[in-house]
Design an enzyme around this catalytic site. Structure first.
Site: not given
Ligand code: G6P
Length: 418
Positions: A90, A144, A165, A195, A239
């Site tokens: 990540r 995700n 989500c 998002h 987001y």
């Protein structure tokens, strides 16, 4: 009921048990199977879950396995919450785009695409095994990027999957924290992608909210400028900050001493030390600093709707099939659905706010290409996907990014034959 958790080493696992305890009278979970590929984390989590279940008075058999088929066989529900390459990868997703002045983020932009590339082959394998070993069971996906993962599974397998989500209940959470209003009093239209979604026509007890109430919700969201929300007249996913405040966001990411992934790595250590303590049966306080809170509530709400055949409206990632008129049928969208034992039926989404169409369409265009690139291992499609992405788009950048992203992820991309 057999409930399996794929990626049980995730710090969030105990929250599922907590939610099962809340619903123990209506959901007879007999067996929880914890599956992970990391034996150490699996054993620690197994030990903690035994202690936690006892504390919660949750009468359930809990077992751990490293064998995926064993975990999936005959499962009624399979919660998938994996992170291929862990938070170390990540951090790579966050840092490479930032070097080029682009948003570096877990699910958004070029970094989010790489997370999808690492994850989709693993999730397709889980889905294919589900088709054979638990064909009537449900995958409840929290992995995700959930929109892309759900689209890959629905386009390339016949497994049952509901992509979730916690964002689907954010307006309810905002109403509760800012005005003390309970979830079931708040309703809204919700449309878009994971998002990349917009919330409009919000009501409390069936009456349209006042401007003052709207402002409170917008301020509680916070990540998107409340003045901008007023101007649009709709609330957006947090987001959307990466799209509406791009320069400001990139500057603050560049100025931050560490990335979110690096911070989460530190939190994870704290959380896992607490889980490993044989005398501890409490959920670590540091878990509240993670962003995924609320997801167990949504997951068990889905289980309740399906298992007990209770009509429940939930925001789910599902194939479009005409719900959003300007997107292809195969495009997975995040919209309200009626959930019950038959599965999920999209609810008509109403008018999509006109200033949101372009972003939704562009990002879906990127997502569909990214899913195809991930499945086919196609570098050309990877470039198309980035060219279609509103946060990347520039050819010179794409040509620089692609080799670097592939190199940094090559241990996790067998499909690309690098
Ligand atoms: C939100 C998002 C999730 C994301 C999480 C990140 O809940 O909706 O998709 O995984 O935040 O939280 P973290 O603590 O890992 O930064």
């Amino acid at each position: 009921m057999k409930f399996t958790i794929v990626g049980a080493g995730s710090s969030y696992t105990p929250e599922l048990l907590e939610e099962m305890a809340v619903r123990r009278d209506s959901l007879p979970v007999k067996e929880i199977v914890l599956y992970d590929i990391d034996e150490n984390r699996l054993n620690i989590m197994h030990g903690f879950c035994e202690r936690f279940a006892k504390k919660l008075n949750l009468d359930v058999k809990i077992r751990a396995t490293l064998d995926l088929d064993d975990a999936l066989y005959g499962a009624d529900f399979v919660d998938t919450q994996i992170r291929v390459g862990l938070n170390a990868q990540r951090v790579v997703d966050e840092k490479i785009p930032l070097k080029y002045g682009l948003v570096g983020q877990e699910t958004t932009g070029a970094g989010g695409m790489m997370k999808a590339f690492r994850t989709i082959p693993v999730m397709l394998n889980v889905a294919e095994r589900m088709e054979k070993l638990a064909p009537s069971g449900w995958i409840i996906n929290y992995t995700n990027p959930t929109g892309l993962v759900t689209e890959a599974v629905t386009r390339y397998t016949n497994a049952n999957i509901a992509g979730f989500c916690s964002g689907g209940i954010f307006p309810k959470m905002w109403a509760k924290s800012s005005m003390g209003i309970e979830y079931d009093r708040v309703q809204y239209d919700y449309v878009g992608l994971n998002h990349m979604n917009f919330i409009s026509n919000i009501t409390i007890d069936g009456r349209p909210i006042t401007q003052e109430e709207f402002d409170k919700l917008a301020e509680t969201n916070g990540e998107v400028n409340p003045e901008l929300s007023r101007l649009l007249g709709v609330l957006s996913s947090p987001y959307l900050q990466y799209y509406y405040h791009t320069t400001k966001k990139v500057n603050s990411l560049l100025a931050a001493p560490k990335t979110r992934g690096e911070y989460v790595q530190e939190l994870e250590k704290e959380v896992y030390d607490a889980y490993a303590d044989p005398n501890n049966a409490d959920k670590p306080a540091a878990l509240a600093k993670r962003g995924g809170g609320g997801y167990s509530e949504v997951a068990m709400n889905f289980v309740n709707a399906v298992y007990n055949n209770i009509d429940t409206e939930m925001v789910v990632n599902v194939p479009n099939n005409g719900a959003v008129s300007f997107l292809p049928d195969t495009a997975v969208v995040e919209i309200p659905c009626l959930v019950n034992k038959r599965g999920m039926a999209p609810i008509h989404v109403g008018k999509v706010p006109e200033m949101c169409w372009g972003l939704i369409a562009a990002v879906k265009n990127y997502e569909q290409l990214a899913v195809e690139a991930a499945v086919e291992g196609s570098v050309d499609k990877m470039k198309w996907a980035l060219l279609a992405h509103p946060l990347v788009r520039e050819y010179e950048l794409v040509e620089k990014l692609v080799p670097e992203l592939l190199e940094a992820n090559k241990a996790y991309l067998p499909q690309f034959k690098l």
